[in-house]
Design a protein around this motif. Sequence first.
Motif, PDB file in Angstrom:
ATOM      1  N   ALA A 199       0.851  -1.148   0.063  1.00  0.00           N
ATOM      2  CA  ALA A 199       0.017   0.040  -0.276  1.00  0.00           C
ATOM      3  C   ALA A 199       0.813   1.257   0.089  1.00  0.00           C
ATOM      4  CB  ALA A 199      -0.998   0.156   1.270  1.00  0.00           C
ATOM      5  N   GLY A 202       2.026   1.697  -3.480  1.00  0.00           N
ATOM      6  CA  GLY A 202       1.155   2.439  -4.477  1.00  0.00           C
ATOM      7  C   GLY A 202       0.944   3.771  -4.130  1.00  0.00           C
ATOM      8  N   GLY A 209       2.156   0.948  -9.116  1.00  0.00           N
ATOM      9  CA  GLY A 209       1.395  -0.326  -9.325  1.00  0.00           C
ATOM     10  C   GLY A 209       2.244  -1.578 -10.139  1.00  0.00           C
ATOM     11  N   ALA A 240      -3.482  -9.160  -1.523  1.00  0.00           N
ATOM     12  CA  ALA A 240      -3.573  -8.156  -2.532  1.00  0.00           C
ATOM     13  C   ALA A 240      -4.830  -7.459  -2.254  1.00  0.00           C
ATOM     14  CB  ALA A 240      -3.873  -9.061  -3.868  1.00  0.00           C
ATOM     15  N   ALA A 241      -6.041  -7.995  -1.974  1.00  0.00           N
ATOM     16  CA  ALA A 241      -7.561  -7.445  -1.675  1.00  0.00           C
ATOM     17  C   ALA A 241      -7.138  -6.280  -0.938  1.00  0.00           C
ATOM     18  CB  ALA A 241      -8.486  -8.449  -1.498  1.00  0.00           C
ATOM     19  N   ILE A 243      -4.492  -4.752  -0.119  1.00  0.00           N
ATOM     20  CA  ILE A 243      -3.699  -3.553  -0.575  1.00  0.00           C
ATOM     21  C   ILE A 243      -4.600  -2.707  -1.482  1.00  0.00           C
ATOM     22  CG2 ILE A 243      -2.015  -3.129  -2.278  1.00  0.00           C
ATOM     23  CD1 ILE A 243      -0.329  -5.202  -1.408  1.00  0.00           C
ATOM     24  N   LEU A 244      -5.380  -3.470  -2.190  1.00  0.00           N
ATOM     25  CA  LEU A 244      -6.411  -2.524  -2.995  1.00  0.00           C
ATOM     26  C   LEU A 244      -7.382  -1.615  -2.235  1.00  0.00           C
ATOM     27  CD1 LEU A 244      -7.285  -5.178  -5.986  1.00  0.00           C
ATOM     28  CD2 LEU A 244      -5.793  -3.066  -6.071  1.00  0.00           C
ATOM     29  N   LEU A 247      -5.614   1.262  -1.224  1.00  0.00           N
ATOM     30  CA  LEU A 247      -5.713   2.096  -2.190  1.00  0.00           C
ATOM     31  C   LEU A 247      -6.536   2.706  -2.768  1.00  0.00           C
ATOM     32  CD1 LEU A 247      -2.355   0.419  -3.976  1.00  0.00           C
ATOM     33  CD2 LEU A 247      -2.319   2.574  -2.618  1.00  0.00           C
ATOM     34  N   ALA A 248      -7.626   2.310  -2.398  1.00  0.00           N
ATOM     35  CA  ALA A 248      -9.150   2.724  -2.958  1.00  0.00           C
ATOM     36  C   ALA A 248      -9.245   4.347  -2.946  1.00  0.00           C
ATOM     37  CB  ALA A 248     -10.420   1.793  -2.031  1.00  0.00           C
ATOM     38  N   LEU A 251      -7.487   5.205  -6.404  1.00  0.00           N
ATOM     39  CA  LEU A 251      -7.729   4.385  -7.520  1.00  0.00           C
ATOM     40  C   LEU A 251      -8.666   5.232  -8.546  1.00  0.00           C
ATOM     41  CD1 LEU A 251      -8.036   0.758  -6.547  1.00  0.00           C
ATOM     42  CD2 LEU A 251      -6.056   1.851  -7.286  1.00  0.00           C
TER      43      LEU A 251
END
Length: 529
Positions: A199, A202, A209, A240-241, A243-244, A247-248, A251
């Motif tokens: 994170a 990113g 990414g 991974a989820a 991290i996303l 980062l939401a 994004l």
Amino acid sequence: MTRRGRLLLPAVLLLLLGVALLPRLIDISRPFWLDEAMSLWFARLPWGALWGEAPAYEPHPPAYYSLLKLVRPFGEGEVALRLPSVLCSLAVLPLAWRILAEMPDRGARLSPDGPGPAGRRSPDGPGPAGGGFAGAGLLAALCLAMAAPQIHFGQEARPYAALTLAATTLLLFAMRWLRDLDSGGARPGTLAGLVLAGAATGWLHGIAGLFVAAIFLPLGVAALAHPARWRALGGLLLAAAAILLLLAPWLGALLARGADWGQGSWMAPLTPYRARMVLQTLLQPVPVGDGAAGFAVLGSMLALATLGLWVVLRRAGWQRALLLACCAGLPVAAALAISLVGAPVFAVRTLLPVTVPVLLLVAAGLWAGLPGRSRHLAAGALVLLFGIGAVRGYPERRDEPYDALARALAAADPGAPVLVVLTDVAIPLALYLDRAGAARPLTPLPAPYPALGLPNRYPYGSPALPEVAEADITRALAATAGAPAVWLVARDEAVPALHAALAAARPVEREERFGAALALTRFGPPRVR
């Protein structure tokens, strides 16, 4: 590691940090160039504007500017704002050493007299940790300490040193995840480290990414090849989820900025020559130009990295070899593809984290792949070359003395209007005018930064930087028609049409260059018609 080695290690690492610190402090007080002044401008924004409004036009995430915002109470000078990058650059070194020092040595090791057993081969798990790789880790850290790009970006008030630190931390936790996989399953602390480092990576750059993907792709392959594949893959997908999820908030802005880049960029289109010089600048220990010597040095470094990849494959397993190969190669390949089909992003600063896995492979190939005295001689030669490169410096240092330009403008006739192109150039100029105690009105063209929503074209990859249009030139001429003189400040893209229009209306009385990028022009009284 022997007891004597454990006692000497802290002293060696401290000496290494001292070697790295000295070149990072040399000339650290030089004036900000444009992008560094922009960093300060963003750091001065209120928190709400920095996180709520700036992502609508700034291509980089707000995390680095938030770090500078926390530093600002200690000063807004060049040294104060560059110190976070210095510290991040130094922190990369022990992490790089640790990545190789923790790598298991499963196979045969080359002894001074030739191949010989390094310890008992264990088909079921790692052998002695760090076997022949601990020395390679110190060599890699020493090369990073003296690598010219690491020094240069390690003393800039920009996010690239922090990005390199975050990506290196992510690589370390990826190596530990593989170690845990050998032991039966990833530990919670390792997964947490992957999530936080991923994170952080990113949040530090628009194309970060690529580095996160270069880590998780080989880990996914390793998980699929493991007997407990679904358990290993499930933990990896969960990381991974996470991290996303972290980062939401960024994004959506990232996708929008990607659309902006697709409309144009200030960077020149990528050519084979430019691509080669980026790689050469990143990887060569000493600048040798763009001739045959440059090819030879770059080829030698790549050959050593290939040897290191073979050594890691043979002695630490294909999973670690694949991880290092992906970290070194995938961001380069992806940036190359993006630059060919979209906006050019293939630059030394955006690919700076790649130097870490490449030099880890170079050190592994040289130190752990060569026998006896030859490795010491080769290591000494490599360190000497990096030392020469550190003394000679980074080959493309920005020469933008806004402080000298501000002093020249401060001594000029105070009533004359000052036109500034492009829009963002007014930010560092105003900063140094204010420091010189000679603040004066500036007229950025086509409008003050961020110049959002104008009818102009936006060809520079940012919705805050429009092109100067004919209508802007007409308005500028009308607004300055009664002035006894007009000053024009331009950086790089000097907008020839504006210069020509002013020169047609007024005589050019003075032209002066400041560094390679800045120009100051004085236009005298209007011509009598």
